[in-house]
Design a protein around this motif. Sequence first.
Motif, PDB file in Angstrom:
ATOM      1  N   UNK A 119      49.471  37.305   0.907  1.00  0.00           N
ATOM      2  CA  UNK A 119      49.844  35.898   0.780  1.00  0.00           C
ATOM      3  C   UNK A 119      51.309  35.688   0.468  1.00  0.00           C
ATOM      4  N   UNK A 120      51.550  34.844  -0.549  1.00  0.00           N
ATOM      5  CA  UNK A 120      52.917  34.535  -0.947  1.00  0.00           C
ATOM      6  C   UNK A 120      53.536  35.620  -1.811  1.00  0.00           C
ATOM      7  N   UNK A 121      52.739  36.631  -2.176  1.00  0.00           N
ATOM      8  CA  UNK A 121      53.266  37.709  -3.020  1.00  0.00           C
ATOM      9  C   UNK A 121      54.135  38.687  -2.240  1.00  0.00           C
ATOM     10  N   UNK A 122      54.079  38.581  -0.913  1.00  0.00           N
ATOM     11  CA  UNK A 122      54.915  39.431  -0.095  1.00  0.00           C
ATOM     12  C   UNK A 122      54.354  40.837   0.075  1.00  0.00           C
ATOM     13  N   UNK A 123      55.249  41.783   0.297  1.00  0.00           N
ATOM     14  CA  UNK A 123      54.847  43.150   0.615  1.00  0.00           C
ATOM     15  C   UNK A 123      54.314  43.846  -0.634  1.00  0.00           C
ATOM     16  N   UNK A 124      53.065  44.320  -0.553  1.00  0.00           N
ATOM     17  CA  UNK A 124      52.432  45.055  -1.653  1.00  0.00           C
ATOM     18  C   UNK A 124      52.675  46.556  -1.544  1.00  0.00           C
ATOM     19  N   UNK A 125      52.918  47.014  -0.317  1.00  0.00           N
ATOM     20  CA  UNK A 125      53.135  48.434  -0.098  1.00  0.00           C
ATOM     21  C   UNK A 125      53.291  48.718   1.375  1.00  0.00           C
ATOM     22  N   UNK A 126      53.542  49.970   1.697  1.00  0.00           N
ATOM     23  CA  UNK A 126      53.714  50.386   3.087  1.00  0.00           C
ATOM     24  C   UNK A 126      52.871  51.626   3.362  1.00  0.00           C
TER      25      UNK A 126
END
Length: 326
Positions: A137-144
């Motif tokens: 969501x609006x939290x952006x990138x959590x990881x790759x």
Amino acid sequence: MIRGARLLALLACLLMASPASAQTSRADATRAFGDWLVGCDNTRRCTALGQADIGEWMIRVERTADTGAPPRLTLLQPFGEATGPVRIVVDGVPRGATLRLSDADPWGTRRAVVPAADAAGLLAALRPALRIEIVRGDDGVMGEVPARGLTASLLWMEERQRGGPLPAPRVRVAAPFAPGTLSPRPDAVLQLTGRECPTRDGEGDAGGVSRLNPETLLWLPVCEGGAYNFTFLPVLTDSHGRHPRVAELPGPDGRGAGNPVNAAFDTRRNRLAAFLKGRGPGDCGTSAAWAWTGDGFALLEWREMPRCTGIFEADWFVLYRATPVR
């Protein structure tokens, strides 16, 4: 001389008294390409796993060798703390449906299975990808999840699957036997253990005993031990504990698997299990299960994880599978 003399190169760094006595592995059944691991079993069912580092987000790709069989893609978060819906974003473009992570399993892993309708399209987008991100969501990138090695892993998988699927062997499992009261003498077992396990400290004991049928007992004395791995000597005797012999445990390549590590026998299912840990938490190593057929032990399943990743046995590579039947 200790049986199972082939060194398990995968776990050569383990602090064990004698790694050569431990259950052995199939060195050619898994491969590493960049940040991806890939492995196939005896039926040509293959799995690929991509992860940047221990405990980071992971994508799992599974596919059978059936013509046109759709892939199964799963997003995993070891030691997961993320909640809520996430998306897989490939080179800046969201791909597939929004995914909802499951509650953490007993080992702390959260997961989300990509819907079957999206799996093939997502895999096609992942194949040439340069960047794979997990976004919430609006939290952006959590990881790759690293893309390096995915294409090579899929090519290796496709090569191994040429010719289509192979049937899983069928293993007839003997019916469990009600043991009643056991009071056999273990003297002969201890003598055999002393010969087979020359580095064993002290006289020890004969370990647990299980009745396999009216005429046969299974003993599991400890042969050697380390910090978190204990090698057992599987010994078969008559109903009085006499005439001991070391049980043959086949490996996935048809040769002897060596002595089982951290072994336990399940009397309800007539199954001997082993679990060789690559490190204390148990997130890498080798596990195996053998069924008692009435005449001996037959391999049912062999799993391996050659890299410590933060995921546990249920998510490891299955390198051998058989179908148990009564």
